[in-house]
Design an enzyme around this catalytic site. Sequence first.
Site, PDB file in Angstrom:
ATOM      1  N   ALA A 359       0.862  -1.179   0.000  1.00  0.00           N
ATOM      2  CA  ALA A 359       0.000   0.000   0.000  1.00  0.00           C
ATOM      3  C   ALA A 359       0.896   1.226   0.000  1.00  0.00           C
ATOM      4  O   ALA A 359       2.084   1.138   0.277  1.00  0.00           O
ATOM      5  CB  ALA A 359      -0.910   0.001   1.229  1.00  0.00           C
ATOM      6  N   ASN A 362      -0.259   7.932  -0.016  1.00  0.00           N
ATOM      7  CA  ASN A 362      -0.534   9.222  -0.654  1.00  0.00           C
ATOM      8  C   ASN A 362      -1.550   9.997   0.180  1.00  0.00           C
ATOM      9  O   ASN A 362      -2.591   9.460   0.567  1.00  0.00           O
ATOM     10  CB  ASN A 362      -1.112   9.005  -2.061  1.00  0.00           C
ATOM     11  CG  ASN A 362      -0.354   7.956  -2.834  1.00  0.00           C
ATOM     12  OD1 ASN A 362       0.820   8.088  -3.109  1.00  0.00           O
ATOM     13  ND2 ASN A 362      -1.052   6.868  -3.165  1.00  0.00           N
ATOM     14  N   GLU A 395      -0.889   2.818   6.973  1.00  0.00           N
ATOM     15  CA  GLU A 395      -0.953   3.913   5.997  1.00  0.00           C
ATOM     16  C   GLU A 395      -1.625   5.161   6.567  1.00  0.00           C
ATOM     17  O   GLU A 395      -1.223   6.286   6.252  1.00  0.00           O
ATOM     18  CB  GLU A 395      -1.699   3.453   4.732  1.00  0.00           C
ATOM     19  CG  GLU A 395      -1.110   2.208   4.064  1.00  0.00           C
ATOM     20  CD  GLU A 395       0.377   2.312   3.778  1.00  0.00           C
ATOM     21  OE1 GLU A 395       0.890   3.432   3.590  1.00  0.00           O
ATOM     22  OE2 GLU A 395       1.043   1.260   3.742  1.00  0.00           O
TER      23      GLU A 395
END
Length: 959
Positions: A359, A362, A395
């Site tokens: 992953a 962003n 993330e």
Amino acid sequence: MTQRARGGAVFGLCALRGEKCRSEPRGLQWMSLLLGRTVPLSFAHRVTACRPSPVSGPAPLRAALIKLRAIPTVTHSTVRRHNPTAMPERRPFVRLPTDVYPVNYGLCLKPDLIDFTFEGKLEALVEVTQATNQIVMNCADIDIITASFSPEGGDEINATGFNYQNEDEKVTLSFPSALQKGSGALKIDFVGELNDKMKGFYRSKYTAPAGEVRYAAVTQFEATDARRAFPCWDEPAIKATFDITLIVPKDRVALSNMNVIDRKPHPEDENLVEVRFATTPVMSTYLVAFVIGEYDFVESQSSDGVTVRVYTPVGKAEQGKFALEVATKTLPFYKDYFSVPYPLPKIDLIAIADFAAGAMENWGLVTYRETALLIDPKNSCSSSRQWVALVVGHELAHQWFGNLVTMEWWTHLWLNEGFASWIEYLCVDHCFPEYDIWTQFVSADYTRALDLDALDSSHPIEVNVGHPSEVDEIFDAISYSKGASVIRMLHNYIGDEDFRKGMNAYLLKFQNKNASTEDLWDCLEQASGKPIAAVMSSWTKQMGFPIIVVDQEQQGDDRVLKISQKKFCASGPHDGEDCPSWMVPISICTSEDPKCSKLKVLLDRPETSVTLSSVGPDQWVKINPGTVGFYRIQYSSSMLESLLPGVRDLSLQPVDRLGLQNDLFSLSRAGMISTVEVLKLMEAFVNEPNYTVWSDLSCNLGVLSSLLSHTDFHEDIQEFIRDLFTPIGTELGWDSKPGEGHLDALLRGLVLGKLGKAGHKPTLEEARRRFKEHVEGKQVLPADLRSPVYLTVLKHGDSNTLDTMMKLHKQADMQEEKNRIERVLGAISAPDLIQKVLTFALSEDVRPQDTVSVIGGVAGSSKQGRKAAWKFVKDNWEELYNRYQGGFLISRLIKLTVDGFAVDKMAAEVKSFFESHPAPAAERTVQQCCENILLNAAWLKRDADDIQQYLLRRRAPPV
């Protein structure tokens, strides 16, 4: 970015300790090694090193696109002509000049999903800090059509030439007169290719619900691939804001970091729309993202008002609900933990079909492999749910730690990844306390990091990185797992309250800026009043870790411990001069309260003595309760003897039973104790109830089984495994019982897979029966049983079994099921069927990122498979290298394929092959594999006879 080995797998959570546990395809465990990151630098540079381009007027776009496609790639034969034997040297590298820097990127991109090209327009607001007649930017695999600069209030100045420095992935724009100090607008028109290398701006193949093959356009920019999508200042410290517009087919979804603020028809083509996104915060280029494709989504709001969406393939929105639940719980948790709110109005999580990393964080648009995001309530196993929870937690942590505050340069990468790899467990423990996730951390990350860091070819957590081609080498278990382990140790040393204060101060001080490791230490030191920088620099700036040697003496009612440290090496303790030392936080507990530290000391010298008051002769003493300190322990024989009853009667807490066994196993591999002593200890675990302890045992027995596959008594270790695992297998049975939970499901899959692979007849017979019913549609296998059943029937199967598995693979609609099958196909035994599996690995039926797990499954299953896989990799090296552009998946492939050899000459063969077939991003991996092969060979020579005699004595009838 999620890179490190996957934990929580069906066949063991060892996470392929330094990747040497590859001998055992543990179902979903195979995904672990492959969830890495895309790689910055490839050999696919254009041949010309410096190509001037006249830009007196706009070049025809079609001609530029044709020219771009016609650019050849550099092959390995080209490289060998220049340097036939040597491994690549470190390249000289200079960071971008600071005379011009961006303030805002106005970026418009128009991808062509048929021809796989894109057109781009960049209008960047820049600041010129000193007069210059050139602008140097990063640019790779892009052709610039026109470029100009307009000073604020002045006339436009057209660039007169572009010089592409392809080795350094830079372009120099030359201007006829000096650009004066002040603000201005830099305009660039350019074209590029939607590549198929899973990096930069690339195409991802998927199948529409009607069966038609289509392509999405997606991005992966970390570490240094934003420059493949648009010319930019592609360094983490050069932050700016972004205004992004995408021109896309009107029937496609278009996403970027921020929310959509305008969507209108494209004036030149009624089939296209212009989608404009809100201005981003100040951010680094590697965090920019855009996705154009066909997706469904599920949506919710977190308790703190952030809109959360999970985008899935069309028709699979239901499979996004679990990740949505995790994300909506996680955002408020981090907001509370950091005392800093999430700064964007929305966050999207999206599943990408072709995706090299696990992953990527962003900002506001997190991209995932399908298997790291999608959960089917009926067809996903427990370990997949756990994996998705961990990856989402990882993330989303980056949204603060990495995105809001970013490392100044890649030297400090570990700050991003080590921290996220630690706090993902904190987050999952908050969301799912029933996972007992911190015990799993010790097996998945802590021990894995210890194993890799014991090698002479390891590296410090902080590595001075120059050229971008060096960045990829440090996206490894040291940056992730050792980084997470030393932060866990630091958190324990400071205490949670002061740790959170320091983290809050750090985030507030450096928000929207860049920071270094020392900046974090300063904030934590101020919050805690402890010598954080002095303690931690010994762990981050030098490689390796200590072995703590402990002896004891009873003095009346007190226990006196003599504690010393020396560097631990996989080949034995460091006995030379100039031995490094560490500042080691040491905790000590006793049998009176195994979970509570009776004494804490900071070992800041080679040796010391400490006194534990009121500890009677009948009490045991344990160093490192909770297995938090990052070190191995060697107890005196009397201390070890006193701890063994704590294993049998379970008075030692599970994480310490695991740590004790793992330390001894590591000492045996290093030649400091006999492997027979470890086998004797393992037999004491016969009543063990804990999943993670069994998982670690399973992993280490897998390593031993792989080692002994080089002998003629491999069947004897299989018998040992059957004897050890049969009681727990009998107790668990095949079917879940009322009241069982997550860990019971993981344990059942682990134990049945272990017994089936080892040839336990009742397990094999039941697996075959259930497999037959599953294939015939009479009784579908529960998801948690599929990996152990598939593995068992393949290990002891024939061509019909393999054909059936191939059909199941073809029929599978869910990527998790396809991967589950791919990872165990290599268990097949017949040489001709092994070749069939290897050929399948490179076929269109296997996604590019999953080829590595198929080949790795072959290499990890048997001695024959290992030889066949290595030959296959050598024979197909050109295709494999070009497929992954020399990236991290090549490192994984090399490690999975060769790490299990145990003959000295194989180390020389591997070294020789990669001298003539250089893979710069995998250079350290090759060194580590060669070292592991030599260590395996030495271990086998040293202990094989004793192991054989012990296993024979076990079989002998009692006299």
